[in-house]
Motif scaffolding. Sequence first.
Motif, PDB file in Angstrom:
ATOM      1  N   THR A 163       0.839  -1.200   0.000  1.00  0.00           N
ATOM      2  CA  THR A 163       0.000   0.000   0.000  1.00  0.00           C
ATOM      3  C   THR A 163       0.876   1.254   0.000  1.00  0.00           C
ATOM      4  OG1 THR A 163      -0.096   0.069   2.431  1.00  0.00           O
ATOM      5  CG2 THR A 163      -1.833  -1.169   1.309  1.00  0.00           C
ATOM      6  N   THR A 164       0.308   2.360  -0.477  1.00  0.00           N
ATOM      7  CA  THR A 164       0.934   3.662  -0.264  1.00  0.00           C
ATOM      8  C   THR A 164       1.024   3.899   1.236  1.00  0.00           C
ATOM      9  OG1 THR A 164      -0.111   4.485  -2.288  1.00  0.00           O
ATOM     10  CG2 THR A 164       0.703   6.137  -0.721  1.00  0.00           C
ATOM     11  N   LEU A 165       2.139   4.463   1.706  1.00  0.00           N
ATOM     12  CA  LEU A 165       2.265   4.783   3.129  1.00  0.00           C
ATOM     13  C   LEU A 165       2.177   6.293   3.321  1.00  0.00           C
ATOM     14  CD1 LEU A 165       5.241   2.412   4.074  1.00  0.00           C
ATOM     15  CD2 LEU A 165       2.776   1.947   4.209  1.00  0.00           C
ATOM     16  N   ALA A 166       1.315   6.697   4.250  1.00  0.00           N
ATOM     17  CA  ALA A 166       1.211   8.112   4.644  1.00  0.00           C
ATOM     18  C   ALA A 166       1.650   8.166   6.098  1.00  0.00           C
ATOM     19  CB  ALA A 166      -0.221   8.610   4.481  1.00  0.00           C
ATOM     20  N   ILE A 167       2.843   8.698   6.310  1.00  0.00           N
ATOM     21  CA  ILE A 167       3.482   8.635   7.626  1.00  0.00           C
ATOM     22  C   ILE A 167       3.382   9.996   8.295  1.00  0.00           C
ATOM     23  CG2 ILE A 167       5.641   8.142   8.845  1.00  0.00           C
ATOM     24  CD1 ILE A 167       6.438   6.537   6.209  1.00  0.00           C
ATOM     25  N   TYR A 168       2.733  10.025   9.467  1.00  0.00           N
ATOM     26  CA  TYR A 168       2.530  11.262  10.213  1.00  0.00           C
ATOM     27  C   TYR A 168       3.569  11.337  11.340  1.00  0.00           C
ATOM     28  CZ  TYR A 168      -2.176  11.928   8.153  1.00  0.00           C
ATOM     29  OH  TYR A 168      -3.240  12.131   7.300  1.00  0.00           O
ATOM     30  N   MET A 169       3.938  12.544  11.698  1.00  0.00           N
ATOM     31  CA  MET A 169       4.838  12.776  12.842  1.00  0.00           C
ATOM     32  C   MET A 169       6.155  12.033  12.696  1.00  0.00           C
ATOM     33  SD  MET A 169       1.881  12.814  15.821  1.00  0.00           S
ATOM     34  CE  MET A 169       0.624  11.960  14.842  1.00  0.00           C
ATOM     35  N   GLY A 170       6.693  12.013  11.476  1.00  0.00           N
ATOM     36  CA  GLY A 170       7.909  11.256  11.229  1.00  0.00           C
ATOM     37  C   GLY A 170       9.141  12.086  10.901  1.00  0.00           C
ATOM     38  N   MET A 171       9.010  13.399  10.832  1.00  0.00           N
ATOM     39  CA  MET A 171      10.123  14.191  10.301  1.00  0.00           C
ATOM     40  C   MET A 171      11.365  14.142  11.186  1.00  0.00           C
ATOM     41  SD  MET A 171       9.330  15.134   7.353  1.00  0.00           S
ATOM     42  CE  MET A 171      10.434  16.469   6.866  1.00  0.00           C
ATOM     43  N   SER A 172      11.187  14.022  12.491  1.00  0.00           N
ATOM     44  CA  SER A 172      12.366  14.031  13.372  1.00  0.00           C
ATOM     45  C   SER A 172      13.134  12.711  13.284  1.00  0.00           C
ATOM     46  CB  SER A 172      11.947  14.290  14.826  1.00  0.00           C
ATOM     47  OG  SER A 172      11.152  13.210  15.279  1.00  0.00           O
ATOM     48  N   ARG A 173      12.515  11.698  12.677  1.00  0.00           N
ATOM     49  CA  ARG A 173      13.166  10.395  12.597  1.00  0.00           C
ATOM     50  C   ARG A 173      13.169   9.881  11.163  1.00  0.00           C
ATOM     51  NH1 ARG A 173       9.906   7.372  14.782  1.00  0.00           N
ATOM     52  NH2 ARG A 173      11.322   5.628  15.077  1.00  0.00           N
ATOM     53  N   ILE A 174      13.277  10.779  10.208  1.00  0.00           N
ATOM     54  CA  ILE A 174      13.130  10.386   8.809  1.00  0.00           C
ATOM     55  C   ILE A 174      14.250   9.433   8.363  1.00  0.00           C
ATOM     56  CG2 ILE A 174      14.320  12.401   7.838  1.00  0.00           C
ATOM     57  CD1 ILE A 174      12.051  12.459   5.677  1.00  0.00           C
ATOM     58  N   ASP A 175      15.451   9.553   8.944  1.00  0.00           N
ATOM     59  CA  ASP A 175      16.542   8.637   8.594  1.00  0.00           C
ATOM     60  C   ASP A 175      16.189   7.199   8.978  1.00  0.00           C
ATOM     61  OD1 ASP A 175      18.696  10.297   7.513  1.00  0.00           O
ATOM     62  OD2 ASP A 175      18.705  11.236   9.490  1.00  0.00           O
ATOM     63  N   THR A 176      15.717   7.010  10.202  1.00  0.00           N
ATOM     64  CA  THR A 176      15.352   5.682  10.696  1.00  0.00           C
ATOM     65  C   THR A 176      14.225   5.087   9.866  1.00  0.00           C
ATOM     66  OG1 THR A 176      15.782   6.611  12.874  1.00  0.00           O
ATOM     67  CG2 THR A 176      14.764   4.417  12.814  1.00  0.00           C
ATOM     68  N   ILE A 177      13.238   5.915   9.545  1.00  0.00           N
ATOM     69  CA  ILE A 177      12.086   5.451   8.766  1.00  0.00           C
ATOM     70  C   ILE A 177      12.543   4.982   7.382  1.00  0.00           C
ATOM     71  CG2 ILE A 177       9.955   6.224   7.634  1.00  0.00           C
ATOM     72  CD1 ILE A 177       9.648   8.180  10.088  1.00  0.00           C
ATOM     73  N   CYS A 178      13.359   5.793   6.717  1.00  0.00           N
ATOM     74  CA  CYS A 178      13.832   5.418   5.381  1.00  0.00           C
ATOM     75  C   CYS A 178      14.647   4.130   5.444  1.00  0.00           C
ATOM     76  CB  CYS A 178      14.662   6.552   4.775  1.00  0.00           C
ATOM     77  SG  CYS A 178      13.663   7.993   4.350  1.00  0.00           S
ATOM     78  N   ALA A 179      15.522   4.016   6.442  1.00  0.00           N
ATOM     79  CA  ALA A 179      16.328   2.798   6.569  1.00  0.00           C
ATOM     80  C   ALA A 179      15.427   1.583   6.752  1.00  0.00           C
ATOM     81  CB  ALA A 179      17.296   2.931   7.738  1.00  0.00           C
ATOM     82  N   GLY A 180      14.398   1.730   7.578  1.00  0.00           N
ATOM     83  CA  GLY A 180      13.475   0.609   7.814  1.00  0.00           C
ATOM     84  C   GLY A 180      12.740   0.210   6.545  1.00  0.00           C
ATOM     85  N   LEU A 181      12.268   1.191   5.802  1.00  0.00           N
ATOM     86  CA  LEU A 181      11.512   0.888   4.578  1.00  0.00           C
ATOM     87  C   LEU A 181      12.427   0.318   3.493  1.00  0.00           C
ATOM     88  CD1 LEU A 181       9.181   4.012   4.481  1.00  0.00           C
ATOM     89  CD2 LEU A 181       8.535   1.651   5.035  1.00  0.00           C
ATOM     90  N   LEU A 182      13.679   0.800   3.448  1.00  0.00           N
ATOM     91  CA  LEU A 182      14.602   0.344   2.400  1.00  0.00           C
ATOM     92  C   LEU A 182      15.046  -1.100   2.612  1.00  0.00           C
ATOM     93  CD1 LEU A 182      16.654   3.602   1.805  1.00  0.00           C
ATOM     94  CD2 LEU A 182      15.215   2.412   0.126  1.00  0.00           C
ATOM     95  N   SER A 183      14.757  -1.689   3.780  1.00  0.00           N
ATOM     96  CA  SER A 183      15.041  -3.115   3.945  1.00  0.00           C
ATOM     97  C   SER A 183      14.100  -3.948   3.064  1.00  0.00           C
ATOM     98  CB  SER A 183      14.899  -3.521   5.410  1.00  0.00           C
ATOM     99  OG  SER A 183      13.540  -3.468   5.802  1.00  0.00           O
ATOM    100  N   THR A 184      12.992  -3.345   2.623  1.00  0.00           N
ATOM    101  CA  THR A 184      12.015  -4.067   1.799  1.00  0.00           C
ATOM    102  C   THR A 184      11.799  -3.412   0.432  1.00  0.00           C
ATOM    103  OG1 THR A 184      10.850  -4.669   3.839  1.00  0.00           O
ATOM    104  CG2 THR A 184       9.649  -4.986   1.779  1.00  0.00           C
ATOM    105  N   LEU A 185      11.757  -2.091   0.395  1.00  0.00           N
ATOM    106  CA  LEU A 185      11.388  -1.381  -0.835  1.00  0.00           C
ATOM    107  C   LEU A 185      12.637  -0.941  -1.602  1.00  0.00           C
ATOM    108  CD1 LEU A 185       8.555   0.915   0.595  1.00  0.00           C
ATOM    109  CD2 LEU A 185       8.282  -1.166  -0.775  1.00  0.00           C
ATOM    110  N   PRO A 186      12.570  -0.865  -2.946  1.00  0.00           N
ATOM    111  CA  PRO A 186      13.724  -0.403  -3.723  1.00  0.00           C
ATOM    112  C   PRO A 186      14.017   1.090  -3.524  1.00  0.00           C
ATOM    113  CG  PRO A 186      11.909  -1.115  -5.172  1.00  0.00           C
ATOM    114  CD  PRO A 186      11.451  -1.326  -3.775  1.00  0.00           C
ATOM    115  N   LEU A 187      15.264   1.451  -3.738  1.00  0.00           N
ATOM    116  CA  LEU A 187      15.702   2.848  -3.656  1.00  0.00           C
ATOM    117  C   LEU A 187      14.872   3.765  -4.545  1.00  0.00           C
ATOM    118  CD1 LEU A 187      19.523   2.147  -3.946  1.00  0.00           C
ATOM    119  CD2 LEU A 187      18.457   3.262  -1.966  1.00  0.00           C
TER     120      LEU A 187
END
Lengths: 250, 250
Positions: A163-187
């Motif tokens: 699904t499309t992800l709409a992530i709220y309240m994530g800006m202070s941890r955007i590095d962690t979020i991207c790293a987590g998603l990139l374990s599954t999703l392509p760059l």
Amino acid sequence: MNNGKVTLLSAGPGDLDLLTIKAAKALAAADVVLLDDLANPEIVSLAPRARVIRVGKRGGCKSTPQAFIQRLMQRYASKGLHVVRVKGGDALLFGRAGEELAALRRAQIPVDIVNGISSGFAAAASLGVSLTHREHCQGVTFITAHMQDHGEPDWAALAATGTTLAIYMGMSRIDTICAGLLSTLPLSTAAAVVQWAGTEREQRLVTTLGRLAADATAAGLGSPAVILVGNAIGEANARHEAHDDMAHAA
Amino acid sequence: MNNGKVTLLSAGPGDLDLLTIKAAKALAAADVVLLDDLANPEIVSLAPRARVIRVGKRGGCKSTPQAFIQRLMQRYASKGLHVVRVKGGDALLFGRAGEELAALRRAQIPVDIVNGISSGFAAAASLGVSLTHREHCQGVTFITAHMQDHGEPDWAALAATGTTLAIYMGMSRIDTICAGLLSTLPLSTAAAVVQWAGTEREQRLVTTLGRLAADATAAGLGSPAVILVGNAIGEANARHEAHDDMAHAA
């Protein structure tokens, strides 16, 4: 006979024209307005009869404790007044409506709920994309990255839904979020940030998941913002490409 | 100089008071209204200047082909008219806005998007529950069970997110959906169906996932409806229990 009641009212992303007609009617009839810090303060112009109480964090003050807000609602409703509790976005998506509803039920105070536009929808409208373009996905997940309650969201599980992800309240941890998603999703997965969606201060960025954290930092984007991830969001780029194609063809 | 444009307008679940003020203004200014079959037909009362064209399936006629709807929008907009394309719910959640936006971009026709209330939000409001009560979950997933595009959704992956699920267009396959979710979720997971959410014809059922298919059939519920699954939805039952407690305590 006590006609007191509480309306949990969704103020949408900020633009007063994005209020529903039902919300405008409730505000016009309000005796007391409790105003969240995420709602546009100009909303009080629609509640001319009401006593307005700000219960947010503006001005450097501490946040009003949740229990105190709940007591305020109950106190005024018990006096027979119509209390309108204003929340940003849609009251039923994040924002603690669950606890407020439970407390009002325990106190046997009638509650109406008025829906509104959540910032993820306003962000998609500004980008000119569907959240669920059927060539790309079958749905959309709204998730809060705020960690107080459940720890880190399971980004791999969320990405696995497609699904499309709409992530709220994530800006202070955007590095962690991207790293987590990139374990599954392509760059190359499409991604965007919309800060202050649906307000005059809105800022937009469309990029890829691989570049999202760096691009958002370089653009100076911060809270409040919605992060959108998924190839349905890539249609925002197609806008410009299609436009270029037409220009060349003309 | 051609000022033609298209507004993709979200009509919400049906109640005209759930339109945004922005939507009401766009309708008042419309020259042509293209009306989806999922929108409340009374909405045309808000567009007194407009020529109204119904492009839905009512009356037993076949659905108007998508390509023809897109040509209609382009034809009227090219003449300098303001075309308002009305869609039920929020135009950016299901409903093919992605394809219409792409076609309008190719034709270089300006498009505005006006958000609205999707039926999943209206369903939660009617049940009196938050979609994301923080004691239960960290988010909500909106998913279509309609199989034309991507085959069967991966119910196990969706359940594994721990988010509330709001399932659209699932009533004809509710047995399959429940079986898929029960491979991951316990029988006791809270579940609900809201048919015609946010309209006068609304019907609600709150039950458990284990009993959902049987209870929905027994209650005679069918399309259009939203299926909600997740323990945040169980707060709808807590309403009645809390009320009973208070009655005993009094």
